[in-house]
Structure formats: structure tokens, C-alpha cells
Design an enzyme around this catalytic site. Sequence first.
Site, mmCIF file in Angstrom:
data_model
loop_
_atom_site.group_PDB
_atom_site.id
_atom_site.type_symbol
_atom_site.label_atom_id
_atom_site.label_comp_id
_atom_site.label_asym_id
_atom_site.label_seq_id
_atom_site.Cartn_x
_atom_site.Cartn_y
_atom_site.Cartn_z
ATOM 1 C CB SER A 18 -0.792 0.005 1.377
ATOM 2 O OG SER A 18 -0.096 0.038 2.535
ATOM 3 C CG HIS A 63 0.300 -6.749 -4.007
ATOM 4 N ND1 HIS A 63 -0.636 -5.497 -3.682
ATOM 5 C CD2 HIS A 63 0.233 -7.542 -3.245
ATOM 6 C CE1 HIS A 63 -1.185 -5.631 -2.611
ATOM 7 N NE2 HIS A 63 -0.582 -7.093 -2.249
ATOM 8 C CE1 TYR A 70 -3.941 -2.736 -2.042
ATOM 9 C CE2 TYR A 70 -3.757 -4.714 -0.787
ATOM 10 C CZ TYR A 70 -3.566 -3.276 -1.127
ATOM 11 O OH TYR A 70 -2.378 -2.496 -0.655
ATOM 12 C CD GLU A 109 -1.911 -8.716 1.750
ATOM 13 O OE1 GLU A 109 -1.614 -7.480 1.134
ATOM 14 O OE2 GLU A 109 -3.097 -9.152 1.526
ATOM 15 N NE ARG A 135 -1.701 -4.103 9.750
ATOM 16 C CZ ARG A 135 -0.872 -3.567 9.935
ATOM 17 N NH1 ARG A 135 -0.532 -3.144 11.368
ATOM 18 N NH2 ARG A 135 -0.345 -2.827 8.909
#
Length: 341
Positions: free
Chosen positions: A73, A178, A194, A284, A290
Amino acid sequence: MTLVIDCHGHYTTAPEPHNQWREAQQAAFRSGAPVPPYPDISDDLIRDTIEKNQLRLVRERGADMTIFSPRASAMAHHVGDQEVSRAWAFHCNNLIARVVALYPETFVGVCQLPQSPGADLAASVEELHRCVEQLGFIGCNLNPDPGGGHFRHPPLTDPYWFPIYEAMCALDVPAMIHVSGSCNPGLHATGAYYIAADTIAFMQLLEGDLFARFPTLRFIIPHGGGAVPYHWGRYRGLADMLGKPALASHLMDNVYFDTCVYHQPGINLLAEVIETRNILFGSEMVGAVRGIDPQTGHYFDDTKRYVDALDIGDADRRAIFEGNARRVFPRLDARLKARGL
């Protein structure tokens, strides 16, 4: 013994002086001022960012090695110009090389390319050669939309991209498709952009005949292939309507998906629809998602447990965890063989 190789890791916890330099670089570009020198970053600071985060989680979650690249990112190819991207990629890749040098048994490098809207790919070819031949990297991340969410670049089958493909084939390294941050207010970066870009990339490849020209070219489409496995019948049907060969021969000797799909039903579908030989383990982790899943009590990005739970044989599980990565990344395979693995 089966190694667990995570094909999709980013340095999302890079040292703060590195991030601060990036802010200063962007400010200098906007104002026309000189760019300040890149800061000295100690090995101890790198160790602190890695050992508390990625290295700890690799060990806790049962993986052995992570294919590691700069934070996706933060590539932000739409910011600045070609020279801004060139300098940013240079420092990001050098930082990855330092992580690999500190933890060579756990991390192996994949590079960011200095792409920029309006620029050709000469700088990207140069940086790929530097990273593979001098830093020992085994692949690259290729952004199909360097403009940051407006999709103004030609499709991946266009000759515009051929210089980087020629370099990839000559070096025998794959690319993960990506994108980076979104500057389109209608596209949330990780939730929309994405996944859309992954899906768009697959359709672009389907419409063309790229692998007839580059038979050894290899792409990993991350995040489980975007929407592709869920709509596999649509793409099989479109291939037929467009007069293309069946997907198995048209694309799937060259295109692979990872397991960055953050729930068990999604992994189950991926494994049911896509052949095992086309699936690489990836997490990832410390990335887009997260948190802890309240339905399971485990982290969403702890993807190994999903693969462990698949109703597949041991040979297929070994392929997803290790064998496919070694086949797609031959430089990694050579490195592991040199270690007796």
C-alpha cells in the site's frame, strides 16, 4: 519434512525513520526543495520491528519462511514522478535486503518496482536486475495500475509491459500482481481496489494470448485470485465465447493464486475450484486484515489453520505449503537445495 513457505509477506512494520523520509521526499517533490538524505537505520531497529511482528507470528503460526517485499500500500506509484518512484523503490528494496541478511533462514526478498504513470518500464527493468543479481531477490511485485485506482494503463497483455516480461523470463523470476494505495475515493484500497484489480488482471490475461509469446512467464494473483475462483464458471464460459482455449491450457500453466482468503469457507472454495498445483500458501499477515475473527477466536490472517483444515491429502497439502512455491520461484528452490532442504 514439509516446509511452510508463505509467498505473500510485506514489511508493513518498517522503521519509522524510513516512513518519515518518505513523507519528506513527497513534501520536497511538492515544493521543489531538495530531498533530504536517507536516514541511518540501525540493525537493532530493524530487529525490533521484525522480531515483535512478522518473525514472532511466523514462529507462532507454524510457518518456516516468508517471501518478503516492501509494503504494497506504500508503493504509491501515483505519487511524484519516475525519479521519486525510483528513489523510493531503491530504499525500500535495500531495507528488505537488510531484513533478509539478518534472518536469512526465515525471509527471502521480492522487490518493489519503480513504476510511475506516464513512464516506460526501463527503470523497473533496471531495478529488477539490481535486486535479483545483486541483492539475491527471487521475484517482483508488478502493479497493473500505477495510477492508483483509475485503470488508465493498457492491459497486461499490451506490448507496453513486454520489457519487464522479457527481464522476468531472462532472470527466471515470477511477479505477484499487486496494486498499491488507492487515490480513487470510490475504491477502498484493500476492500475494493485490491480485489477488483486481481479480478481485472485475470480477465485481461484471459482476453489475450500472452503466454504463447512468453511461455515461461509466471504470475501470482494474490488475495485468493480476487473474485475469480468464486466465478470460475463465468470465466470458463467467457473463454469459450471469446474463442479461447480452455483455461487449463490457456492460463493455468502460468497463473497461480495464493491463500490470502480470511475465512475457512473461502479457502474451501478455492481448493475445490482451483487445481492444487495453482495454489500457493500466503497470509499477508500484519497487513490488510489484522483483527481477531469473533466467530473463531483466531486472527483472520492466520491462514495456515485454514489450509490445515482442508479435506485434502498430504501430498496436496505439501504442494500448497512448499512444492508449488519452489516450482514458481526456482531461485528459492535453488537456495533451499543449497541448504540441504
